[in-house]
Design an enzyme around this catalytic site. Sequence first.
Site, PDB file in Angstrom:
ATOM      1  N   LYS A 186      40.934  33.358 -63.828  1.00  0.00           N
ATOM      2  CA  LYS A 186      42.310  33.420 -63.319  1.00  0.00           C
ATOM      3  C   LYS A 186      43.182  32.424 -64.067  1.00  0.00           C
ATOM      4  O   LYS A 186      42.699  31.576 -64.807  1.00  0.00           O
ATOM      5  CB  LYS A 186      42.351  33.068 -61.828  1.00  0.00           C
ATOM      6  CG  LYS A 186      41.459  33.891 -60.944  1.00  0.00           C
ATOM      7  CD  LYS A 186      42.099  35.196 -60.529  1.00  0.00           C
ATOM      8  CE  LYS A 186      41.133  35.963 -59.670  1.00  0.00           C
ATOM      9  NZ  LYS A 186      40.875  37.303 -60.140  1.00  0.00           N
ATOM     10  N   SER A 200      41.755  42.074 -63.098  1.00  0.00           N
ATOM     11  CA  SER A 200      42.697  41.154 -62.470  1.00  0.00           C
ATOM     12  C   SER A 200      43.528  40.361 -63.478  1.00  0.00           C
ATOM     13  O   SER A 200      44.549  39.815 -63.105  1.00  0.00           O
ATOM     14  CB  SER A 200      41.961  40.198 -61.543  1.00  0.00           C
ATOM     15  OG  SER A 200      41.213  39.275 -62.283  1.00  0.00           O
TER      16      SER A 200
END
Lengths: 201, 175
Positions: free
Chosen positions: A118, A75
């Site tokens: 993230k 990701s």
Amino acid sequence: MSFMKLKVISTLLTVINFINNNNKSGQWWQTLHRTMLRGVLGKTFRLVGYTIQYGCIAHCAFEYIGGVVMCSGPSMEPTIQNSDIVFAENLSRHFYGIQRGDIVIAKSPSDPKSNICKRVIGLEGDKILTNSSSDFFKSHSYVPMGHVWLEGDNLQNSTDSRYYGPIPYGLIRGRIFFKIWPLSDFGFLRGSPNGHRFSDD
Amino acid sequence: MALSQGWVRRYFKAFCKGFFVAVPVAVTFLDRVACVARVEGASMQPSLNPGGSQSSDVVLLNHWKVRNFEVQRGDIVSLVSPKNPEQKIIKRVIALEGDIVKTMGHKNRYVKVPRGHIWVEGDHHGHSFDSNTFGPVSLGLLHAHATHILWPPARWQKLESVLPPERLPVQSEEE
């Protein structure tokens, strides 16, 4: 993205210390002969003591200062590839110094035992574009108080705030700022490739 | 002179050694095993702070019990406030993940608690800043399980894990 903490270090240190102590107090058979029971008991207690001491030091270091973590998952590509090793620091979380654009490790909101990695796109009060796929349905949402908006750099393959909404600041564990492995990429991390995702104001 | 210097030095050395053992051990103990905290506010009346503003209870917070994020309905737990990360709140667990709860003043009448979340409420309905305001909270914000009241001495007791019968989940996961 999941990662492992190198808590093995504390155990290793304890073993090294134990061996050193063993050498200092004469030949091993002499020690054994002198006071066998007391020696063994003392050693055991000392070993337990050192284990507790270094374990506690390791806990404090990982909790308050930072540590080395291994990231996995796609990701955050291209900033962080699968199974890269990075430095994370926890000081900015304790002093509330997380800013837009920082890469953070946070507890997953749906599974507290796993961690996600993230990039912070918006802080509390920011206006976020929730779907960028089409120009026709632009919908905005505001990040509520005490929350942050997280997104992966790989927008096509990332489960992030676009899916589960803003996450509370309390879930943030640390900030990633330095990559140490692979060596070809050694150094501070790059900025976001998705600059357009940041809010204007 | 030399003797006194040596004494000071030895004393300092011993102090440093003790300091570097005691501080990490104490911090780890407070972070991982248990700590005490003073409860402020009226949101948990009558279980905590029954006297109102003139008395405030001191509770024992057990961190070890929630190390695997295991809580039961009815437990009193402390959490990091989702609205303000600098603040801790103390509430009662009403529903676990998968349960459907009937809310009191939330925007939806019934809410299904999502995966990895819990529904918490204060015992003093209407005077509590809880899940009815901010929705279900993530288990990752869980801080500790409040097990005992330690102070004032007259109120020394174990905190029972009781769920008010009217707050039972409408439909729970096991059924």
